[in-house]
Every structure is written in C-alpha cells, then in structure tokens.
Design a protein around this motif. Structure first.
Motif, PDB file in Angstrom:
ATOM      1  N   PRO A 128      16.795  -4.103  -4.215  1.00  0.00           N
ATOM      2  CA  PRO A 128      16.155  -4.100  -3.840  1.00  0.00           C
ATOM      3  C   PRO A 128      15.869  -3.021  -2.422  1.00  0.00           C
ATOM      4  O   PRO A 128      16.817  -1.798  -2.409  1.00  0.00           O
ATOM      5  CB  PRO A 128      16.104  -5.388  -2.760  1.00  0.00           C
ATOM      6  CG  PRO A 128      17.796  -5.475  -3.321  1.00  0.00           C
ATOM      7  CD  PRO A 128      18.350  -4.663  -4.375  1.00  0.00           C
ATOM      8  N   GLN A 129      14.875  -3.746  -1.677  1.00  0.00           N
ATOM      9  CA  GLN A 129      13.926  -1.752  -0.492  1.00  0.00           C
ATOM     10  C   GLN A 129      13.314  -2.805   0.578  1.00  0.00           C
ATOM     11  O   GLN A 129      12.389  -3.693   0.266  1.00  0.00           O
ATOM     12  CB  GLN A 129      13.533  -0.846  -1.083  1.00  0.00           C
ATOM     13  CG  GLN A 129      12.936  -0.227  -0.174  1.00  0.00           C
ATOM     14  CD  GLN A 129      11.994   0.718  -0.877  1.00  0.00           C
ATOM     15  OE1 GLN A 129      12.056   1.318  -1.166  1.00  0.00           O
ATOM     16  NE2 GLN A 129      10.676   0.800  -1.003  1.00  0.00           N
ATOM     17  N   PHE A 130      14.073  -3.122   1.652  1.00  0.00           N
ATOM     18  CA  PHE A 130      13.534  -3.232   3.008  1.00  0.00           C
ATOM     19  C   PHE A 130      12.174  -2.344   2.911  1.00  0.00           C
ATOM     20  O   PHE A 130      12.871  -1.412   3.777  1.00  0.00           O
ATOM     21  CB  PHE A 130      14.701  -3.872   3.587  1.00  0.00           C
ATOM     22  CG  PHE A 130      14.796  -5.048   3.067  1.00  0.00           C
ATOM     23  CD1 PHE A 130      14.869  -6.287   2.925  1.00  0.00           C
ATOM     24  CD2 PHE A 130      16.392  -4.250   2.595  1.00  0.00           C
ATOM     25  CE1 PHE A 130      15.464  -7.250   2.285  1.00  0.00           C
ATOM     26  CE2 PHE A 130      16.879  -5.388   1.292  1.00  0.00           C
ATOM     27  CZ  PHE A 130      16.753  -6.793   1.595  1.00  0.00           C
ATOM     28  N   GLY A 131      11.477  -2.412   3.514  1.00  0.00           N
ATOM     29  CA  GLY A 131      10.196  -1.671   4.076  1.00  0.00           C
ATOM     30  C   GLY A 131      10.384  -1.709   5.818  1.00  0.00           C
ATOM     31  O   GLY A 131       9.158  -3.117   6.147  1.00  0.00           O
ATOM     32  N   ILE A 132       9.607  -1.087   6.701  1.00  0.00           N
ATOM     33  CA  ILE A 132       9.069  -1.336   8.154  1.00  0.00           C
ATOM     34  C   ILE A 132       8.359  -0.414   8.255  1.00  0.00           C
ATOM     35  O   ILE A 132       8.341   0.261   8.462  1.00  0.00           O
ATOM     36  CB  ILE A 132      10.260  -0.942   8.985  1.00  0.00           C
ATOM     37  CG1 ILE A 132      11.545  -1.689   9.056  1.00  0.00           C
ATOM     38  CG2 ILE A 132       9.727  -1.531  10.281  1.00  0.00           C
ATOM     39  CD1 ILE A 132      13.140  -1.765   9.615  1.00  0.00           C
ATOM     40  N   LEU A 133       7.055  -1.327   8.634  1.00  0.00           N
ATOM     41  CA  LEU A 133       6.251  -0.758   8.582  1.00  0.00           C
ATOM     42  C   LEU A 133       5.721   0.307  10.328  1.00  0.00           C
ATOM     43  O   LEU A 133       6.030  -0.615  11.524  1.00  0.00           O
ATOM     44  CB  LEU A 133       4.773  -1.291   8.635  1.00  0.00           C
ATOM     45  CG  LEU A 133       3.090  -0.906   8.652  1.00  0.00           C
ATOM     46  CD1 LEU A 133       2.545   0.023   7.650  1.00  0.00           C
ATOM     47  CD2 LEU A 133       2.138  -1.875   8.461  1.00  0.00           C
ATOM     48  N   VAL A 134       5.543   1.576   9.939  1.00  0.00           N
ATOM     49  CA  VAL A 134       5.469   2.437  11.379  1.00  0.00           C
ATOM     50  C   VAL A 134       4.272   3.098  12.023  1.00  0.00           C
ATOM     51  O   VAL A 134       4.242   3.472  12.101  1.00  0.00           O
ATOM     52  CB  VAL A 134       6.859   3.588  11.217  1.00  0.00           C
ATOM     53  CG1 VAL A 134       7.736   2.838  11.113  1.00  0.00           C
ATOM     54  CG2 VAL A 134       6.531   4.400   9.848  1.00  0.00           C
ATOM     55  N   ASN A 135       3.174   2.801   9.935  1.00  0.00           N
ATOM     56  CA  ASN A 135       2.197   3.543  11.081  1.00  0.00           C
ATOM     57  C   ASN A 135       1.029   2.918   9.908  1.00  0.00           C
ATOM     58  O   ASN A 135       1.138   2.578   8.350  1.00  0.00           O
ATOM     59  CB  ASN A 135       1.797   4.803  10.798  1.00  0.00           C
ATOM     60  CG  ASN A 135       0.821   5.280  10.830  1.00  0.00           C
ATOM     61  OD1 ASN A 135      -0.302   5.301  11.578  1.00  0.00           O
ATOM     62  ND2 ASN A 135      -0.041   6.009  10.084  1.00  0.00           N
ATOM     63  N   ASP A 136      -0.232   2.273   9.883  1.00  0.00           N
ATOM     64  CA  ASP A 136      -0.888   1.644   9.289  1.00  0.00           C
ATOM     65  C   ASP A 136      -2.625   2.671   9.853  1.00  0.00           C
ATOM     66  O   ASP A 136      -2.806   1.842  11.035  1.00  0.00           O
ATOM     67  CB  ASP A 136      -1.279   0.506   8.597  1.00  0.00           C
ATOM     68  CG  ASP A 136      -0.982  -0.590  10.140  1.00  0.00           C
ATOM     69  OD1 ASP A 136      -1.158  -0.234  11.244  1.00  0.00           O
ATOM     70  OD2 ASP A 136      -1.487  -1.762  10.311  1.00  0.00           O
TER      71      ASP A 136
END
Length: 199
Positions: free
Chosen positions: A113-121
C-alpha cells in the motif's frame, strides 16, 4: 533511578542495532501520472518527478520490507478548442512495500500500500476568455496500492549501492468529493521509473 537509566540505555541500544540493519538511501525519477474516471478519460497525464528517502529492512536473504517518504508530482492536463487545462496534485507519498528477491540475482518483486498526503493542488486554465487559477479542493489523503520490479546492484561491482526500479500505483479512494469540475469518481494512477542509492 538506576533501573530507569538502565532501561533507557537498553532501549536506545536496541533502536541503534535495528537502525544499523536498515539500508537507508535516496531515490528520484520520473512520474507518468494520470487520473482515472469517466469525466477525465479524454485528458492527458502529467509528466513530473519524484524525489525522497528510502529504507529497507531485510528479514532474510530473500524477503525484506521497504518504506519511503517521497515528494511526487501528479495530476493531468488537457487541451480543447485552444483552452489548456492543468491539474497539479503534489503529494508526500509513503509506500510500505514487501520485497521478494529472486535467488541471488539482485532482482526483486515489490508490492504493498501507499499513503499520500496532499501538499499542493492547483487547477489552471489558459486560452479562454478569462484565465483561471484556483485550488482544486482535492482530498488531503490518498490511498493507493500496487507494485513493480527493482534491481539492486551487487556488492563488489562498480555500481554497488545503486538501484533502479519501475513501479505502478493505482488509487483506491476518490481524489475529489463533491467536485463540480471533475466529479467525485476520480482516482490517481502513477507509473514511476526511479534510480536510487543506498548507503
């Protein structure tokens, strides 16, 4: 007090021993990212880069566990009737991958699995009556799963310490919730080609 200090010393020693058994390194490479969903099936992917840190713990000669913290550029772009649209989604991705080594070849298969934390959209449109630049209101967390192949150059060779890998991750949760532009049935996908070095 002496017992407390002794316990702390044992804990620090255990952590140090474990850290010495972990191969830390750095990695970077290119992303071929895209979003999946009916609303974006006619769009192009975003080519970007990724860079970060990696650590691998070997349980035995054929099985290990690798964790990473990687800055990753993802999203999409499209052009229609002279209007160019770009959606930039940048994450700090934390994959946790099981690695299965094939004999003593240096090749491995990895998955997890991979967990992603949004830092820019950021969503932009250029070429229309009015240029648009605004937040995309993407979800702050992204969950993916996938895997790929890797090769770690053997000890004693001129490229000792270097590694290369190819990995594909597919999103498991929606990138948006109640989004008027893209809808709410959109997921990430990303093909990564990487090169790294383990210390």
């Amino acid at each position: 007090m002496k017992k407390l200090l002794f316990t702390i010393a044992l804990a620090v020693s255990a952590i140090t021993v474990q850290a010495q058994e972990i191969d830390f390194g750095v990695k970077g490479g290119v992303n071929f990212a895209k979003l999946q969903g009916d609303a974006v099936e006619d769009t192009d992917g975003r080519t970007g880069f990724h860079v970060g840190l990696t650590g691998e713990y070997m349980f035995n000669s054929s099985f290990g566990l690798q964790a990473e913290a990687v800055y990753s550029q993802q999203g999409l772009q499209s052009e229609a009737n002279g209007v160019e649209s770009k959606l930039k989604l940048d994450y700090i991705n934390i994959p946790i991958l099981a690695k299965f080594y094939i004999a003593d070849s240096g090749f491995s298969i990895e998955a997890g699995p991979q967990f992603g934390i949004l830092v820019n959209d950021e969503f932009t449109q250029e070429g229309g009556l009015v240029d648009v630049e605004q937040d995309a209101d993407a979800e702050e967390l992204d969950l993916s799963a996938g895997g790929g192949f890797a090769y770690k150059f053997k000890e004693g060779t001129s490229l000792e310490g270097f590694m290369i890998s190819a990995r594909y991750m597919i999103g498991l949760n929606n990138v948006f919730e109640d989004n008027d532009t893209f809808g709410d049935d959109i997921t990430n996908s990303n093909l990564q080609l990487s090169i790294g070095y383990k210390f």
